[in-house]
Write a protein that holds these residues in place. Structure first.
Motif, PDB file in Angstrom:
ATOM      1  N   ALA A 118       0.830  -1.212   0.000  1.00  0.00           N
ATOM      2  CA  ALA A 118       0.000   0.000   0.000  1.00  0.00           C
ATOM      3  C   ALA A 118       0.860   1.255   0.000  1.00  0.00           C
ATOM      4  N   ALA A 119       2.005   1.214   0.675  1.00  0.00           N
ATOM      5  CA  ALA A 119       2.916   2.362   0.691  1.00  0.00           C
ATOM      6  C   ALA A 119       3.404   2.671  -0.728  1.00  0.00           C
ATOM      7  N   GLY A 120       3.656   1.619  -1.505  1.00  0.00           N
ATOM      8  CA  GLY A 120       4.050   1.812  -2.902  1.00  0.00           C
ATOM      9  C   GLY A 120       2.957   2.481  -3.708  1.00  0.00           C
ATOM     10  N   LEU A 121       1.715   2.023  -3.524  1.00  0.00           N
ATOM     11  CA  LEU A 121       0.576   2.601  -4.250  1.00  0.00           C
ATOM     12  C   LEU A 121       0.315   4.039  -3.812  1.00  0.00           C
ATOM     13  N   ALA A 122       0.536   4.321  -2.525  1.00  0.00           N
ATOM     14  CA  ALA A 122       0.306   5.676  -1.995  1.00  0.00           C
ATOM     15  C   ALA A 122       1.211   6.698  -2.674  1.00  0.00           C
ATOM     16  N   ILE A 123       2.374   6.255  -3.145  1.00  0.00           N
ATOM     17  CA  ILE A 123       3.265   7.154  -3.901  1.00  0.00           C
ATOM     18  C   ILE A 123       2.884   7.157  -5.382  1.00  0.00           C
ATOM     19  N   THR A 124       2.553   5.969  -5.925  1.00  0.00           N
ATOM     20  CA  THR A 124       2.307   5.823  -7.366  1.00  0.00           C
ATOM     21  C   THR A 124       1.121   6.654  -7.849  1.00  0.00           C
ATOM     22  N   LEU A 125       0.002   6.645  -7.135  1.00  0.00           N
ATOM     23  CA  LEU A 125      -1.209   7.334  -7.602  1.00  0.00           C
ATOM     24  C   LEU A 125      -1.009   8.845  -7.740  1.00  0.00           C
ATOM     25  N   PRO A 126      -0.557   9.545  -6.686  1.00  0.00           N
ATOM     26  CA  PRO A 126      -0.340  10.995  -6.846  1.00  0.00           C
ATOM     27  C   PRO A 126       0.774  11.307  -7.849  1.00  0.00           C
ATOM     28  N   LEU A 127       1.832  10.467  -7.869  1.00  0.00           N
ATOM     29  CA  LEU A 127       2.952  10.703  -8.779  1.00  0.00           C
ATOM     30  C   LEU A 127       2.483  10.624 -10.235  1.00  0.00           C
ATOM     31  N   THR A 128       1.641   9.643 -10.545  1.00  0.00           N
ATOM     32  CA  THR A 128       1.128   9.476 -11.908  1.00  0.00           C
ATOM     33  C   THR A 128       0.356  10.717 -12.343  1.00  0.00           C
ATOM     34  N   GLN A 129      -0.529  11.189 -11.484  1.00  0.00           N
ATOM     35  CA  GLN A 129      -1.299  12.394 -11.814  1.00  0.00           C
ATOM     36  C   GLN A 129      -0.390  13.597 -11.999  1.00  0.00           C
ATOM     37  N   ASN A 130       0.612  13.737 -11.125  1.00  0.00           N
ATOM     38  CA  ASN A 130       1.514  14.872 -11.209  1.00  0.00           C
ATOM     39  C   ASN A 130       2.312  14.854 -12.517  1.00  0.00           C
ATOM     40  N   VAL A 131       2.766  13.665 -12.917  1.00  0.00           N
ATOM     41  CA  VAL A 131       3.515  13.535 -14.173  1.00  0.00           C
ATOM     42  C   VAL A 131       2.611  13.884 -15.359  1.00  0.00           C
TER      43      VAL A 131
END
Length: 472
Positions: A118-131
């Motif tokens: 879940a910690a991995g996903l917690a970074i991936t979701l906002p990072l994807t939108q930001n990119v």
């Protein structure tokens, strides 16, 4: 902010958007797939680890809780660390979590593995939108966010279906092993193609703000998540929710006084952003609870097997996957209202049909209704997010993304907890006053839940008329 911004030099020509999106979206899909895939194995895991249902439920609660705690601080982390640092951290956490879960010898090891995932996903979701909001111009963001919307729907929707197939043919360990090749693909593509597209600033992280944020969102998510176990009147549930709300107020007050903000709440001064946040909350509240209640109705009222349930819901999910990119392009071409308003109407129609379901409902009717529902959610989900973030100045994107992603996870956790409780209470009261007819009780309980969903869906229809394309 008085800190000197250091922009990572890159040009639009150097950015290979296709491979970058592939790396990010595959990682996001795996994380969201993992969010729901294990739920179907809870009964089996209860027996294997000799754990009661309350304990096993922590495999889901812990996942939600980790997302609720970590996503709020990603806004400042995305300003402090490079895109590549954030991405590699997210992928390695997801890989370690998946492998550790697959070989877990005890329940406690499996729970720790779920938290790491879940910690991995917690970074991936906002990072994807930001990119997406950094590498795509405003007139192409709808298409890119449409692809992200596909991932956000397909991951949780396909999880139980694929997991059911795995459980029928292999062991529960393969629910995790099957994700490893996809994560390795993301790792390799990210390593080769992902460039640093964000602005890195020398920002300090305020420890007290992080603690308040953790208590606030952690308390609210935890309180609602365990309400079905302890009951709404228990000291644990009420206490953690109240503590969470107090911490949230203190967090908001502290952010107004800080120079370097953990989460910039000034985004709420933009009316279009506030409107989008409300619509996102309702959409996620309804969607996540629907993905739980609908299978419960099919298994308890229509006495279907878990895998059969997943297969019946598959056409709606697949059709949404196929049409998601087209929906995003329509958003880019015609603007928010042309896509979102029809989407909210389709969702409302879906709930009208759901609320009429009984123990005699035909399978074809469930398939058709689910297709209507998923098309509606597909039109609303990514388009609302895109328009919400487009309404903000560029410097607020990391904060806006952290806010919207946090609210979505909190809405999902609250939606599941509240509407599963409503379902159980209605089912219980029906059984207490009439004959011991469990299928009919389940049908009555789900009908009430879908009626509540309909009311919220109609509110979203009304709100959609106030949407407009941001002018800046």
């Amino acid at each position: 902010m008085n800190t000197q911004a250091k922009t990572v030099p890159t040009t639009q020509q150097q950015i290979k958007t296709g491979p970058i999106m592939a790396a990010l979206l595959v990682a996001g899909f795996v994380g969201l797939f993992s969010e729901t895939a294990l739920n179907i194995a809870f009964t089996e895991l209860s027996k294997i680890f000799s754990a009661d249902p309350t304990t096993i439920q922590w495999l889901a609660t812990g996942y939600f809780l980790t997302l609720g705690i970590l996503i709020p601080v990603t806004g400042i982390l995305m300003q402090k660390f490079t895109t590549r640092q954030m991405f590699m951290t997210a992928i390695l956490l997801a890989l370690i979590g998946a492998i550790l879960a697959a070989v877990a010898p005890t329940f406690s090891v499996l729970l720790v593995a779920r938290i790491i995932q879940a910690a991995g996903l917690a970074i991936t979701l906002p990072l994807t939108q930001n990119v997406i909001f950094t590498i795509f111009p405003p007139n192409k963001r709808g298409g890119a966010m449409g692809l992200m919307g596909l991932v956000m729907l397909a991951g949780p929707a396909l999880g139980p279906t694929v997991a059911g197939l795995i459980l029928d043919t292999l062991t529960w360990h393969w629910i995790f092993w099957v994700t490893v090749p996809f994560l390795l693909f993301s790792l390799i593509f990210g390593q080769i193609y992902l460039t640093n597209v964000n602005e890195v600033r020398k920002v300090s992280i305020d420890t007290l703000s992080v603690i308040l944020s953790t208590i606030a969102f952690g308390g609210i998510v935890y309180g609602f998540s365990v309400s079905g176990v302890h009951g709404w009147t228990s000291a644990t549930v009420l206490g953690t929710i109240i503590i969470g709300l107090i911490a949230l107020i203190l967090f908001a007050i502290r952010q107004r006084k800080m120079e370097t903000l953990t989460m910039n709440l000034r985004a709420f001064k933009t009316p279009l952003f506030v409107l989008g946040v409300i619509m996102s909350f309702i959409t996620f509240f309804n969607m996540m609870s629907m993905l739980v209640i609908l299978p419960m109705y099919m298994q308890m009222a229509l006495l279907m097997a878990a895998f059969t349930t997943g297969l019946i819901l598959l056409p709606g999910s697949l059709l949404n996957c196929i049409l998601a990119p087209s929906i995003g392009k329509l958003f880019d071409k015609y603007g928010p209202k042309a896509v979102i308003t029809p989407g909210t109407i389709l969702v409302a129609i879906g709930y009208v049909l759901y609320s009429q379901f009984s123990t005699e409902t035909d399978i074809w009717m469930i398939v058709v209704t689910h297709i209507v529902m998923m098309l509606g959610i597909g039109a609303v989900l990514a388009s609302v997010q895109t328009n919400t973030l487009n309404s903000l100045p560029k410097r607020y994107y990391p904060d806006g993304i952290a806010i919207t992603q946090t609210i979505q996870q909190v809405a999902g956790a609250i939606g599941i907890a509240v509407l599963v409780s409503v379902f159980s209470a209605k089912q219980g009261s029906y059984l207490a006053t009439t004959a011991n007819d469990l299928p009919q009780a389940a049908a009555v309980g789900s009908s009430l839940v879908f009626t509540i969903g309909l009311i919220l869906a109609v509110i979203n229809v009304v709100l959609s008329f106030f949407l407009k394309k941001p002018q800046h």
